[in-house]
Design an enzyme around this catalytic site. Structure first.
Site: not given
Ligand code: AHR
Length: 658
Positions: A48, A244, A375-376
């Site tokens: 990321e 994110c 993603n999350e």
């Molecule tokens: O790894 C950092 C962040 O942690 C990532 O962007 C997210 O997916 C998670 O909350």
């Protein structure tokens, strides 16, 4: 002092001798009873653009705000003059003509004496190496009659020139110019000066400086030392672009893969969502140029032998921020992006997107097999969007495995609800995240022992032990955390029939520009180091084998009894038995492995030991190998192996079957 050290050495030796004198604990290994196949994708990489991972990190561009697209258009730049030189700089807005890269600068030189120009500070400085070649490029145009030449200089932190080149814009139309030169000194905090000599004006855009030596020496490529560290992990997959960052703080700033490919000067820059996420680690100058875009991600995955795993926005902005939603009836373009991405990766030259890939220099397909939807994410809104995406993708590409989010937490109501829903839907792969205390990792090494063997597969998509608390700036990449991750990973591997993929997160962090800690690899502008956590990931990846076999103590799996965690696998290709053993206690443990099910073993086994460090041991730029694996050999007697595992130690033993 000498007496003191001798005393301690004597004590340590006495402790080891005591341990050796103890009756070893006996573990059994049944080398012919395959329990689970280990997928080649098992251990991979989560990438990321956080902590200056891409811009300012692995993307080797040295100039910050090269196209003047930051909200403050001259951020990173400063006007400079010497010896009475005079001039001015104006920002020109060409939105109507070029909306995706709208701003350029006009530099006017007012007199023929002295020098006027601009300097760029780089990303927390620029890393320059003595004797290495640098390539300066700029897109420029000059009005007829203007006689201005550009003198490019690299300055060290004290202002001395450590490299220089000259070029003269000749055309009234926009044209790309390049000059290459060699640096005469090494400097971690260099800056770039662009002096204009002569009289007149010149328009400049895409002012860029790259080292000529990059990963595979690709022009305008990636930092070789950082990609090498990824390559050295022999990763099974590369997840990109996040995190994110996929979601964006709002939808306007979500990651859009189509805007990240093609001509570099047409890739629209946007703010990086980590820019001001943490007030205690502000980075207002953190933007995304997308110089590391989807084509580069796919190619990097290919270079390092990893399966590509793109994660796409599913019509939701980050739920920790605005949580903006795309109405379901407006979701089509998002879904189409997913379908087009699969065609971009796997389509033939007779398809629209496959042809584009070929035109961009990669006729061969990228063999995409997995795709993340969101993603999350969590909640009903995610479920609604996931259904639409999944139907569209499976209808057209039934072979693509979909990675589905079960939220940011490995437990709780949101997790349970999604877990239940996806099991009901017979989803392919669930992406679980855990940023927890080291103790959680030790306590949860059994997490997957009772997971449904017929349900969805698990992707441990983001994890890292937090020495203080999640998002605390005081978290450390210390040995206690790394050892707890190793203990936990024995549980992942032992359950490889359920857990198909795992990746530590985040991956990279610039020592002067990070927002989130801990991270797997740290770097400055010149150097980088692998953390203890990296070596744990690497040892699992390099020693995964092909199939899990039972390693038992008193008939039970080894998951915390007497502070021990262990797993065994065989490698059918190399015909080896691989034992991984973690002693999480502060006492040495003599152990004996009694092995059945193989004809015989070569007399010498290879042992890799990572351990016997204090809990707070860390690596650093100056001591990059303070915590690092050490190789040795040991004698195998028949089908029994006896070894003393030092305190707080992770050992890998490889034995060749004959
Ligand atoms: O790894 C950092 C962040 O942690 C990532 O962007 C997210 O997916 C998670 O909350």
């Amino acid at each position: 002092m000498i007496i003191k050290r001798a005393f301690f050495t004597a004590c340590a030796m006495a402790a080891l001798a005591t341990a050796q004198a103890q009756t070893p604990k006996v573990y059994t290994i049944e080398a012919d009873k395959v329990k689970a196949h280990i997928e080649p994708t098992m251990y991979g990489i989560f990438f990321e653009d956080i902590n200056l991972a891409a811009d300012g990190g692995v993307y080797a561009e040295l100039v910050k705000n090269r196209s003047f697209e930051f909200d403050s258009h001259l951020a990173g730049w400063k006007e400079q003059q010497k010896n009475g030189g005079k001039g001015s700089v104006a920002v020109i807005d060409r939105t109507a003509e070029r909306p995706e890269n709208a701003h350029t600068i006009k530099v006017n030189v007012e007199n023929n004496t002295g020098s006027f120009g601009l300097s760029n500070e780089g990303f927390r400085g620029m890393g320059i190496k003595k004797g290495e070649g640098y390539s300066f490029t700029v897109t420029a145009r000059k009005p007829a009659g203007s006689l201005v030449k550009l003198i490019v200089e690299l300055h060290n932190a004290k202002g001395a020139v450590i490299g220089t080149g000259t070029l003269t814009p000749t055309s009234a139309d926009w044209k790309k110019y390049n000059v290459k030169f060699t640096a005469t000194a090494t400097e971690n905090k260099a800056s770039l000066y662009v002096w204009l000599k002569g009289k007149g004006s010149v328009d400049l855009d895409m002012v860029s400086l790259f080292p000529q030596h990059t990963w595979k020496n690709r022009p305008a490529g990636l930092r070789a030392d950082l990609v090498q560290k990824l390559y050295d992990m022999k990763p099974g997959f590369l997840r990109f672009p996040g995190g994110c960052i996929v979601e964006g703080r709002d939808l306007v700033n979500r990651y859009q893969w189509k805007k990240s490919i093609g001509d570099i000067d047409k890739r629209e820059n946007i703010i990086n969502r980590w820019n001001m996420e943490f007030k205690h680690r502000p980075a207002p100058d953190y933007y995304q140029t997308f110089g590391l875009g989807f084509m580069e991600y796919f190619m990097t995955a290919e270079d390092i032998g990893a399966s590509p795993l793109p994660i796409l926005n599913c019509g939701m902005a980050c739920q920790f921020n605005t949580g903006q939603l795309v109405p379901l009836e407006e979701l089509d373009p998002y879904v189409q992006d997913a379908l087009d991405l699969i065609e971009f990766a796997n389509g033939g030259p007779d398809t629209k997107w496959g042809k584009l890939r070929a035109d961009l220099g990669h006729p061969k397909t990228f063999n995409l097999k997995m795709l993340g939807v969101g993603n999350e994410q969590w909640g009903d809104q995610y479920i609604a969007r996931w259904k639409i995406f999944t139907k569209a993708i499976k209808d057209k590409y039934p072979y693509i495995k979909i990675i589905s989010s079960v939220g940011p937490s490995p437990d709780g109501d949101d997790f349970n609800k999604l877990d239940k829903f996806f099991r009901g839907m017979n989803a392919d792969i669930l992406d679980e995240h855990y940023y927890r205390a080291p103790k959680w990792f030790l306590d949860n090494a059994k997490r997957y022992d009772n997971y449904d063997r017929k349900g969805p597969k698990i992707f441990a998509g983001e994890y890292a032990a937090q020495s203080v608390a999640i998002a605390s700036p005081d978290n450390k990449n210390n040995w206690e955390c790394a050892l707890s991750e190793a203990a936990f990973m024995t549980g992942l591997e032992r359950n490889a029939d359920v857990v198909n993929m795992a990746s530590y997160a985040p991956l990279f962090a610039h020592v002067d520009g990070w927002q989130w800690t801990p991270d797997l690899i740290w770097f400055d502008n010149l150097r980088s180091y692998a953390t203890p956590n990296y070596y744990v990931q690497q040892l699992f990846s390099l020693n995964k084998g092909t199939d899990v076999v039972p390693l038992l103590k008193d008939g039970e799996m080894v998951s915390g009894q007497d502070g021990a965690y262990a797993t065994a696998s065989i490698d059918k290709k190399t015909k080896e038995l691989i034992i991984k053993f973690i002693n999480s206690t502060d006492k040495a443990q003599p152990v004996s492995f009694n092995i059945s099910g193989a004809a015989a073993y070569q007399k010498t086994a290879v042992v890799t030991t990572l351990g016997n460090y204090k809990k707070d041991a860390e690596n650093s730029l100056d001591a990059p190998k303070a915590v690092s694996p050490v190789k040795s050999t040991m004698i195998v007697s028949g089908k029994s192996v006896k070894v003393t595992v030092e305190p707080a130690t992770f050992k890998v033993i490889r034995m060749k079957m004959i």
